[in-house]
Design a protein around this motif. Structure first.
Motif, short mmCIF file in Angstrom:
data_model
loop_
_atom_site.label_atom_id
_atom_site.label_comp_id
_atom_site.label_asym_id
_atom_site.label_seq_id
_atom_site.Cartn_x
_atom_site.Cartn_y
_atom_site.Cartn_z
N ASN A 27 20.56 -2.17 1.38
CA ASN A 27 19.25 -1.50 1.51
C ASN A 27 18.10 -2.49 1.43
O ASN A 27 17.09 -2.33 2.13
N ARG A 68 17.80 -3.99 4.71
CA ARG A 68 17.27 -3.05 5.70
C ARG A 68 15.75 -2.99 5.66
O ARG A 68 15.10 -2.84 6.69
N VAL A 69 15.19 -3.10 4.45
CA VAL A 69 13.73 -3.01 4.33
C VAL A 69 13.07 -4.37 4.31
O VAL A 69 11.87 -4.48 4.05
N LYS A 128 9.87 -4.76 6.40
CA LYS A 128 8.71 -4.11 5.79
C LYS A 128 8.17 -4.93 4.62
O LYS A 128 6.95 -4.99 4.41
N TYR A 135 10.01 0.80 -2.59
CA TYR A 135 11.31 1.09 -3.20
C TYR A 135 11.46 2.58 -3.47
O TYR A 135 12.54 3.16 -3.27
N GLU A 146 9.93 5.10 -1.92
CA GLU A 146 10.05 5.86 -0.67
C GLU A 146 11.44 5.70 -0.05
O GLU A 146 12.00 6.66 0.49
N GLU A 147 11.99 4.48 -0.15
CA GLU A 147 13.30 4.22 0.45
C GLU A 147 14.45 4.54 -0.50
O GLU A 147 15.62 4.34 -0.15
#
Length: 590
Positions: A397, A400-401, A404, A427, A429-430
């Motif tokens: 994860n 993945r971010v 951003k 963190y 939000e995801e």
């Protein structure tokens, strides 16, 4: 970025410290151990040659610190032979002392034609090591059995696991001592003394026991393993004292009853279990009066035997290999408190011992401890799969971010407070927990250390073969790239020794590290690239069983991480990262 840089600098310093420790501390100790073992072998051969020329009276053992008279010297030549499935040796009738004991099931080297292990040696030898039980009395008691006492044995007596022996001694006060010694099929001697007073006055005497050795073991000790004095004594519980500590000051636990005490090596031990009903004073000490020696001993409170009466005292002497099932059986069979701590399971006892039980279970089915290591590693991986899944999922994860996060860094620049708040919001939000990838690793560290401990300390791993060239899982991989894995007729220096299994381990570690993107910082990337090579040389001198475990664990980790990353839709970086390493960078124009 500054925090990351500091983090990797800390890793680099840690690796340098480990390398320095390996180069300046461990390697010289390994070399010293090898030289000491060679010197010991040469000395044994010399002693054996000298023994051939000696008469029986000259080869008899004399009590430590005593000069025997002519009569005693003749008596000392008399011995009772010991012959069991596990032990060979003899009992010295002078002092009824156990001072000649060899372990039939264990050889000095992996070569089955090498001499079997000598545990006990008589007091007139350089490496004397023996156990003795005797008595202390006063003038009214008369002479009592001690180091110089010559016991009487029946003609042709022989101690086996089926036939005990009975020794007798009668003093000038009408007190008769009858000692019955029995031994099981492994390493436990039972000593039962019956004291009969046929005199006209009561006698008072104190039982004592001691384990004495002249020299420390030649094998260098390590922080992972305790060697030296050991015991479980009353309210003091488990006591472990190093030779060097006792050289400075004797250890004297509080008076107590029950328990046991003795001296332990990595694989062997000699302990005494005193009569459990009477209180005693215990002591771990180093003597320099006459013959320097290390001694674990006890002295019980006096018992009184009235005229026409008798008392019986029972002691146990363990002398042999620290085989886990045997030690556990003795603890239960004889109700010896915490006797299993004779094996140094360490702080993580509650993990280390079950780890051995699991490994031993696989060994009994497959007959190979190397295979047992591989299967145990799979079980441990399976047990920790949920934690590892969370760890790798968190890493996936975070990857993945990553775009951003880079956008936020560019947006906030030097505004660290604003960047931190924005990242925490990201963190949230995801639904990412940034520390989720850390705590599973912390929880696994004790387990991995326990597995390391099991492989290092248990005698079951000693001289246990794997496949191919690994004949001893407790010794380093014998091959070396320096002499082309044995093709050239010389041995590599210890610090350059690099065998096949360490190379395999390095490759698996390299692949595991390439599962993640190469850090953009040059310092981080350098550490990233050099760590497998550093660990290859660092582990080259470790027991082969540990290196095999590490290589197998790395392989399973690569497979496990690949499956989890694929499940989370994250790209596996392994193949791209390997390709990048071998891709030539285009020349830059000036």
């Amino acid at each position: 970025m500054q925090n990351n840089r500091n983090y990797f600098i800390a890793i680099a310093l840690s690796v340098l410290i480990v390398l320095a420790w390996q180069f300046f501390y461990m390697n010289p100790r390994l070399e010293a151990q090898r030289r000491a073992q060679e010197a010991q072998q040469a000395q044994k051969q010399t002693q054996q040659s000298e023994q051939v020329a000696k008469t029986p009276a000259q080869t008899a053992a004399s009590p430590a610190g005593a000069t025997p008279s002519g009569v005693e010297a003749q008596a000392q030549a008399a011995r009772v032979q010991i012959d069991t499935p596990a032990l060979a040796g003899s009992i010295n009738l002078a002092g009824a002392r156990l001072d000649d004991l060899k372990l039939k099931g264990y050889h000095e080297t992996v070569d089955k034609t090498s001499p079997i292990i000598t545990l006990f040696s008589p007091a007139d030898t350089k490496d004397a090591y023996f156990s003795e039980i005797g008595y202390i009395g006063d003038a009214s008691t008369g002479s009592v059995p001690s180091s110089a006492t010559v016991w009487t044995a029946p003609e042709g007596a022989k101690l086996t696991d089926k036939t005990p022996v009975t020794l007798t001694y009668k003093n000038d006060k009408g007190v008769t001592f009858t000692r019955t010694i029995s031994v099981d099929d492994r390493y436990m001697f039972t000593v039962v003394d019956k004291i009969e007073n046929a005199g006209s006055a009561p006698v008072a005497l104190s039982n004592y026991g001691r384990v004495t050795r002249y020299n420390k073991p030649v094998t260098p000790s390590t922080y992972v393993l305790h060697e030296g004095f050991i015991g479980v004594i009353g309210s003091d519980g488990l006591i472990e004292s190093k030779y060097t500590a006792v050289e400075k000051e004797a250890v004297t636990p509080a008076k107590s009853s029950g328990g046991w005490l003795g001296i332990t090596d990595k694989y062997w031990a000699a302990t005494i279990v005193p009569p459990q009903q009477t209180a005693y004073d215990a002591r771990f000490s180093h003597f320099t009066d006459g013959q320097p020696r290390y001694q674990a001993d006890y002295k019980q409170d006096a018992v009184t035997v009235a005229p026409g009466q008798s008392v019986e005292l029972k002691s146990l002497v363990f002398a042999g290999a620290k085989e886990v099932p045997v030690i556990d059986r003795y603890e239960t069979q004889y109700q010896i408190p915490r006797f299993d701590r004779l094996i140094d399971w360490g702080w993580f006892y509650f993990l280390t011992k079950p780890m051995f039980k699991l490994m031993d279970f696989f060994f009994r089915y497959f007959g190979n401890f190397g295979v047992a290591i591989l299967l145990t590693t799979i079980v441990v991986k399976a047990l920790f799969f949920p934690l590892a899944s969370k760890q790798y999922a968190s890493m996936a994860n975070m990857k993945r971010v990553q775009p951003k996060m880079e956008e936020l860094k560019a947006k906030f620049g030097d505004d660290r407070m604003g960047l931190q708040q924005a990242m925490m919001q990201l963190y949230k939000e995801e639904k990412i927990n940034p520390v989720a990838g850390c705590w599973p690793i912390a929880l696994q560290i004790p387990v991995f250390f326990s597995l390391y401990k099991v492989i290092y300390i248990t005698i079951e791993m000693r001289h246990a073969p794997f496949f191919g060239w690994i004949k001893d899982l407790s010794a380093p991989d014998p091959t070396s790239i320096i002499n082309l894995f044995g093709l050239l007729p010389f041995d590599a220096p210890t610090f350059l020794h690099l065998g096949i299994w360490p190379l395999i381990m390095g490759v698996t570690m390299f692949l595991q590290m390439r599962m993640n993107p190469t850090p953009p910082d040059p310092t981080q990337a350098m550490i990233f690239n050099w760590m497998p090579l550093v660990f290859m040389f660092m582990l080259a001198s470790f027991p082969a069983g540990l290196v095999i475990y590490w290589a197998w664990n790395n392989t399973l980790s690569v497979i496990q991480q690949s499956l989890i990353m694929k499940r989370h839709g994250v790209k596996i970086e392994l193949f791209d990262n390997v390709k990048k390493m071998f891709r030539r960078k285009p020349a830059t124009s000036k």
